[in-house]
Design a protein around this motif. Sequence first.
Motif, short mmCIF file in Angstrom:
data_model
loop_
_atom_site.label_atom_id
_atom_site.label_comp_id
_atom_site.label_asym_id
_atom_site.label_seq_id
_atom_site.Cartn_x
_atom_site.Cartn_y
_atom_site.Cartn_z
N LEU A 47 72.19 58.30 -9.42
CA LEU A 47 72.73 57.40 -10.44
C LEU A 47 74.24 57.58 -10.45
CD1 LEU A 47 72.87 55.67 -13.07
CD2 LEU A 47 72.37 57.77 -14.33
N LEU A 48 74.99 56.51 -10.26
CA LEU A 48 76.45 56.52 -10.34
C LEU A 48 76.86 55.82 -11.63
CD1 LEU A 48 79.35 56.93 -9.31
CD2 LEU A 48 79.08 54.81 -7.98
N VAL A 49 77.57 56.52 -12.49
CA VAL A 49 78.03 55.97 -13.76
C VAL A 49 79.54 55.70 -13.66
CG1 VAL A 49 78.20 56.31 -16.26
CG2 VAL A 49 76.26 57.27 -14.99
N VAL A 50 79.95 54.48 -14.01
CA VAL A 50 81.35 54.06 -13.92
C VAL A 50 81.84 53.72 -15.32
CG1 VAL A 50 82.95 52.47 -12.79
CG2 VAL A 50 80.84 53.12 -11.63
N GLU A 51 82.99 54.27 -15.72
CA GLU A 51 83.44 54.15 -17.11
C GLU A 51 83.71 52.72 -17.54
OE1 GLU A 51 87.03 55.81 -20.03
OE2 GLU A 51 86.71 56.73 -18.07
N ASN A 52 84.40 51.93 -16.70
CA ASN A 52 84.87 50.60 -17.11
C ASN A 52 84.18 49.49 -16.32
OD1 ASN A 52 86.74 51.77 -18.94
ND2 ASN A 52 88.15 52.14 -17.25
N SER A 53 84.05 48.32 -16.93
CA SER A 53 83.23 47.26 -16.35
C SER A 53 83.83 46.65 -15.09
CB SER A 53 82.99 46.16 -17.39
OG SER A 53 84.20 45.53 -17.77
N THR A 54 85.17 46.52 -15.02
CA THR A 54 85.77 45.92 -13.83
C THR A 54 85.49 46.78 -12.60
OG1 THR A 54 87.52 44.79 -15.06
CG2 THR A 54 87.94 45.24 -12.74
N THR A 55 85.67 48.09 -12.72
CA THR A 55 85.41 48.98 -11.59
C THR A 55 83.92 49.02 -11.27
OG1 THR A 55 87.29 50.28 -12.36
CG2 THR A 55 85.93 51.26 -10.64
N TRP A 56 83.07 48.91 -12.30
CA TRP A 56 81.62 48.81 -12.07
C TRP A 56 81.33 47.64 -11.15
CZ3 TRP A 56 78.15 44.89 -12.74
CH2 TRP A 56 76.80 45.22 -12.73
N SER A 59 74.07 57.29 -24.11
CA SER A 59 73.14 56.53 -23.27
C SER A 59 72.54 57.36 -22.15
CB SER A 59 73.86 55.30 -22.67
OG SER A 59 74.92 55.69 -21.82
N VAL A 60 73.10 58.53 -21.85
CA VAL A 60 72.49 59.39 -20.84
C VAL A 60 71.07 59.79 -21.26
CG1 VAL A 60 73.36 61.56 -21.83
CG2 VAL A 60 72.93 61.41 -19.37
N ARG A 61 70.78 59.70 -22.55
CA ARG A 61 69.44 60.03 -23.04
C ARG A 61 68.38 59.02 -22.59
NH1 ARG A 61 69.53 63.77 -27.22
NH2 ARG A 61 71.63 64.29 -27.98
N ALA A 62 68.83 57.85 -22.11
CA ALA A 62 67.88 56.83 -21.66
C ALA A 62 67.23 57.20 -20.32
CB ALA A 62 68.59 55.48 -21.53
N ILE A 63 67.79 58.18 -19.62
CA ILE A 63 67.24 58.58 -18.32
C ILE A 63 66.03 59.48 -18.55
CG2 ILE A 63 67.76 59.70 -16.12
CD1 ILE A 63 70.76 59.31 -16.83
N THR A 64 64.96 59.20 -17.84
CA THR A 64 63.77 60.04 -17.92
C THR A 64 63.31 60.42 -16.53
OG1 THR A 64 62.25 58.15 -17.86
CG2 THR A 64 63.04 58.86 -20.03
N ALA A 65 62.32 61.31 -16.44
CA ALA A 65 61.84 61.81 -15.15
C ALA A 65 61.29 60.70 -14.27
CB ALA A 65 60.77 62.88 -15.38
N GLU A 66 60.74 59.64 -14.86
CA GLU A 66 60.13 58.57 -14.07
C GLU A 66 61.15 57.81 -13.22
OE1 GLU A 66 59.36 54.77 -16.66
OE2 GLU A 66 59.05 56.55 -17.91
N HIS A 67 62.41 57.96 -13.54
CA HIS A 67 63.43 57.27 -12.74
C HIS A 67 63.74 58.01 -11.46
CE1 HIS A 67 64.34 55.90 -16.99
NE2 HIS A 67 63.90 54.83 -16.37
N ARG A 68 63.27 59.25 -11.34
CA ARG A 68 63.37 60.04 -10.10
C ARG A 68 64.82 60.16 -9.63
NH1 ARG A 68 58.08 57.33 -7.13
NH2 ARG A 68 56.58 58.09 -8.67
N ILE A 69 65.67 60.50 -10.56
CA ILE A 69 67.08 60.70 -10.23
C ILE A 69 67.33 62.19 -10.01
CG2 ILE A 69 69.41 60.62 -11.22
CD1 ILE A 69 68.57 58.02 -12.58
N SER A 70 67.84 62.51 -8.83
CA SER A 70 68.12 63.91 -8.50
C SER A 70 69.59 64.26 -8.70
CB SER A 70 67.72 64.21 -7.05
OG SER A 70 68.53 63.47 -6.15
N GLU A 71 70.47 63.24 -8.73
CA GLU A 71 71.89 63.48 -8.93
C GLU A 71 72.48 62.41 -9.86
OE1 GLU A 71 74.28 63.95 -5.42
OE2 GLU A 71 72.61 64.82 -4.29
#
Length: 382
Positions: free
Chosen positions: A229-238, A265-277
């Motif tokens: 999962l890559l999180v980007v702070e601002n919408s234009t760069t996203w 919003s990081v709390r929205a991530i759960t194990a079912e999304h299978r994110i390792s990083e």
Amino acid sequence: MTQEAQPRKVKLPRRERELITRLRQWAKDNRRGSSGKIQIPLDAVWAAFQAIRNRNPEGDFEQAVLVHCLDTLEGHGLIKGFQERTPEKISLPVKIWLLPEARPARVEEPMPRWHHELHWLADQWRRATPKQRAAYIAINLWLKSDPDLFAVPIRERVLEIFATFGSETDFPMPEKTFDELKSGILFSDPERLDTVLRTFRPPPPLLTETFPLEEADGHYRRVGTGDILLVVENSTTWWSIVECLPVHHRLGYVAWGLGGTFRASVRAITAEHRISEIRYFGDLDLSGVRIPLSASRTSLGLGLPPVQPTKVLYEALLALGRPHAAKEAPASLAEAAELADWLPTTQRGEVIRLLAEGKRLAQEWVGYRFLSRSTDWYVDIR
């Protein structure tokens, strides 16, 4: 033969200068308007006078010293005493009027020599506001600098123009200049502005309350079947990152962090999304580093991976960006070092200096033009 004496402006003595400064501060602190004269009671005048350092080195009668100070200020047209006075032998006005400061005469700024694409602004110069003029000048200088006219999102271009050719006083947050500047023949016409600046306006992702599993525009957009999962702070760069992703990558999602919202919003991530990083890329300023650190603590508390920096994107930001004054006060060296410890070792020294000097680098410096032409920036996610 003697020449007739010429009137000259006399500089206020230190004591009177400090007194008028304190009286103006009192008016500001007590929410008195700055237009027109302001009434100040005698007890407030006394308090301002008594706060002056070394106000009476000769040990004279203080009431007489204050009378002298007030007379001097009144003689310079800065205050006016009430006619009603205290009953003592050396009397004081029961109140004073603090008179408005004389505004310096506006110096007419000369019109610049226009780039051929902006010649039509000559008719608008006289009626333009100081803010509009400063923006016109910066855009004119940018066009004259033989810039790369590769079309980019407008916020990236605005950062390029106003951080390079504008002043920090006029444009304290250069990438956000057009969030407020929307008047005038050029700035009120988005289509014309985009034509002049060679820009376009990508829409921000739609916000959703959940972490979507299907491919869709959303707070978290699925971009592949990978486990990052890559999180980007601002919408234009996203938008720029999503648009420039290579065919093969390990990303599962690219998320718009929406500034400090990622802390929650990081709390929205759960194990079912299978994110390792979980990787993060944002502004390099105090809040830009505090956000992922706070989100990382939350993530670890939920049994999820820590939030880590995208090394190559931050490396590019340090190489491409021009530091600008931050809205936050400079960090202490200890705090700057603690925050910079989140970043790769090779970047920490430069980031410590940036934060301790009260500077910032907006992530939009790593823009669509760079991302579309470089093959190095996604090495972290392949």
